[in-house]
Design an enzyme around this catalytic site. Structure first.
Site, mmCIF file in Angstrom:
data_model
loop_
_atom_site.group_PDB
_atom_site.id
_atom_site.type_symbol
_atom_site.label_atom_id
_atom_site.label_comp_id
_atom_site.label_asym_id
_atom_site.label_seq_id
_atom_site.Cartn_x
_atom_site.Cartn_y
_atom_site.Cartn_z
ATOM 1 N N PHE A 1 53.016 16.456 71.035
ATOM 2 C CA PHE A 1 52.317 15.275 71.554
ATOM 3 C C PHE A 1 51.656 14.587 70.375
ATOM 4 O O PHE A 1 50.837 15.185 69.679
ATOM 5 C CB PHE A 1 51.262 15.643 72.606
ATOM 6 C CG PHE A 1 50.587 14.416 73.161
ATOM 7 C CD1 PHE A 1 51.175 13.687 74.189
ATOM 8 C CD2 PHE A 1 49.392 13.956 72.630
ATOM 9 C CE1 PHE A 1 50.583 12.535 74.673
ATOM 10 C CE2 PHE A 1 48.785 12.798 73.118
ATOM 11 C CZ PHE A 1 49.387 12.093 74.143
ATOM 12 N N ASP B 1 49.778 16.887 62.097
ATOM 13 C CA ASP B 1 48.949 16.182 63.068
ATOM 14 C C ASP B 1 47.849 17.151 63.511
ATOM 15 O O ASP B 1 48.087 18.049 64.325
ATOM 16 C CB ASP B 1 49.805 15.733 64.253
ATOM 17 C CG ASP B 1 48.977 15.015 65.322
ATOM 18 O OD1 ASP B 1 47.743 15.111 65.295
ATOM 19 O OD2 ASP B 1 49.585 14.374 66.201
ATOM 20 N N LYS C 1 40.245 12.873 67.476
ATOM 21 C CA LYS C 1 39.435 13.557 68.493
ATOM 22 C C LYS C 1 38.033 14.012 68.052
ATOM 23 O O LYS C 1 37.077 13.298 68.260
ATOM 24 C CB LYS C 1 40.234 14.713 69.099
ATOM 25 C CG LYS C 1 41.427 14.198 69.929
ATOM 26 C CD LYS C 1 41.925 15.193 70.933
ATOM 27 C CE LYS C 1 42.871 14.556 71.936
ATOM 28 N NZ LYS C 1 44.300 14.608 71.599
HETATM 29 C C1 LIG Z 1 45.269 13.552 71.542
HETATM 30 C C2 LIG Z 1 46.292 13.649 70.506
HETATM 31 C C3 LIG Z 1 46.846 12.490 69.923
HETATM 32 C C4 LIG Z 1 46.526 11.112 70.408
HETATM 33 O O1 LIG Z 1 45.193 10.775 70.228
HETATM 34 P P1 LIG Z 1 44.576 9.524 71.028
HETATM 35 O O2 LIG Z 1 43.219 9.362 70.419
HETATM 36 O O3 LIG Z 1 44.572 9.887 72.465
HETATM 37 O O4 LIG Z 1 45.449 8.362 70.750
HETATM 38 C C5 LIG Z 1 47.740 12.662 68.874
HETATM 39 N N1 LIG Z 1 48.082 13.881 68.441
HETATM 40 C C6 LIG Z 1 47.578 15.005 68.972
HETATM 41 C C7 LIG Z 1 47.979 16.335 68.413
HETATM 42 C C8 LIG Z 1 46.681 14.927 70.031
HETATM 43 O O5 LIG Z 1 46.201 16.046 70.592
#
Ligand SMILES: *Cc1c(COP(=O)(O)O)cnc(C)c1O
Length: 414
Positions: free
Chosen positions: A143, A228, A258
């Protein structure tokens, strides 16, 4: 629950998330209260965002102080919080080695600030195109966000299909399989993007050595390794990063968001080594990214995590919670590190979420049988004990609720 607010929500907000579970009105530490005055222990922390919980004095002070001094300037101008935060993040992700410190000051890496995780990933994806190659390799179960570029790297069909065609040349490989990496990465590959632990997939950890293999294989083919750490970064797993600061992994790109702002919207795309200079004037931009209020909040988060020993706390408490929830016979597997925890249950996870709420706890489901906990790092031992004491009763309720309870709670993902 306040039906009229639910109705107003339904009438005024796009129905992208399904009906909200609660209408919340205030928070303090790891607790929140809804519009009816009911109290909850927040074991989700705004999806791994509220690292310091709610209304932490350090964040409140940093934000109000900065906002009453200078709130926004655009990127035609710089501010001290922005510069300081970039330096701090570089220090954390690529600590200066003694032998390099003297002549390499400033060349370890560079930061591009955004307002969210998906935007951090968009910046990184654009940056990968500057290698002159276009193929990006991503993992099944990944994700990376909901904007078109980040969505192209996200594997879940239900998120992708309604929006195809997405930006192209993305190849998916099974997560955790080093052999698949060796086969997929070639001299055509611009970048390999991986989560060190897959959060939305239910807190999935790759086998030991996987990320090191990812590093070796990308290096061999001149491709970028992009981690990420949007969900795993900033103390969540008991360290500043789950893997980005590990010298054996040494990524070229790191994306964060986050937990970074402690609730203020901020993300970062960090380019290390040569990746630091792939984006040049005119290549990318943002109006809000690097806003001094968000940067001041992030600095307060970093200071507080370090000063209050919150990473050690996350490690110790996380281990204890994992061991304790695992004891119940309806728990099949418990995964994770620090305070990022995935719990597989034999009962319907959406029912567990609803039952937990009735018992006064906020958790979420990442799949039909997986519950995720990503509480504030300031979660108290007593809060955790309260949850652990309630856990068997929550699972009883979830079993009993069988027929009646709502079952759409695992729309879940941001
Ligand atoms: C939540 C998340 C995103 C996206 O972040 P948003 O602030 O919701 O756009 C991208 N990568 C990972 C691993 C995430 O957990």
């Amino acid at each position: 629950m306040t039906t009229s607010l639910q109705d107003r929500y339904a009438a005024a907000l796009m129905n992208t998330f399904g009906p909200p579970q609660l209408v919340l009105s205030r928070g303090k530490g790891a607790r929140v209260w809804d519009e009816d005055g009911r109290e909850y222990v927040d074991l989700l922390g705004g999806i791994a965002v509220n690292a310091l919980g709610h209304a932490h004095p350090a964040v409140v002070e940093a934000v109000t102080g900065q906002l009453s001094t200078l709130g926004h300037v655009s990127n035609f101008f710089a501010t001290v919080p922005q510069i300081t935060l970039a330096e701090r993040l570089l220090d954390l992700v690529a600590p200066p080695r003694v032998e390099e410190a003297a002549h390499q000051a400033g060349s370890r890496g560079k930061v591009f600030f955004t307002n969210s995780g998906t935007e951090a990933n968009e910046a990184a994806l654009k940056l990968t195109r500057r290698t002159g190659r276009t193929q990006v390799i991503a993992a099944e179960g990944s994700f990376h966000g909901r904007t078109m570029g980040a969505l192209a790297l996200t594997s879940k069909a239900a998120y992708r299909q309604p929006f195809e065609p997405l930006p192209g040349h993305v190849t998916f490989v099974p997560y955790g399989d080093p052999e698949a990496l060796r086969e997929a990465v070639t001299d055509e590959t611009a970048a390999l993007v991986l989560e060190p632990l897959q959060g939305e997939a239910g807190v999935v950890e790759p086998p030991v050595g996987y990320l090191e293999t990812a590093r070796a294989v990308t290096r061999e083919h001149g491709a970028l390794l992009w981690l990420d750490e949007v969900q795993t970064g900033i103390g969540r797993t008991g360290a500043w990063f789950a893997a980005a600061a590990d010298p054996d992994v040494a990524p070229d790109l790191v994306t964060l968001a986050k937990g970074l702002g402690g609730g203020l919207p901020i993300g970062a795309c960090i380019g290390l080594g040569q990746a630091a200079d792939l984006l040049q004037p005119g290549h990318h931009g943002t109006t809000f990214g690097g806003n001094p209020v968000a940067c001041a909040a992030a600095l307060a988060v970093l200071d507080t995590i370090a000063e209050d020993g919150l990473m050690e706390h996350a490690t110790g408490l996380g281990d204890r919670v994992r061991a304790a929830v695992a004891v119940d016979r309806r728990v099949t597997t418990v995964r994770g590190r620090g305070l990022l925890i995935g719990v597989d249950v034999t009962v319907d996870a959406a029912r567990v979420v609803a039952a937990a709420r009735r018992h006064g706890f906020i958790v979420n489901a990442t799949g039909p049988h997986t519950v995720r906990l990503a509480p504030p790092l300031v979660l108290g031992d007593d809060d955790a004990d309260q949850f652990l004491a309630a856990w068997p009763g929550i699972l009883d309720d979830a079993e009993d609720a069988g027929d009646s309870a709502a079952s759409a709670d695992h729309l879940g993902a941001p």
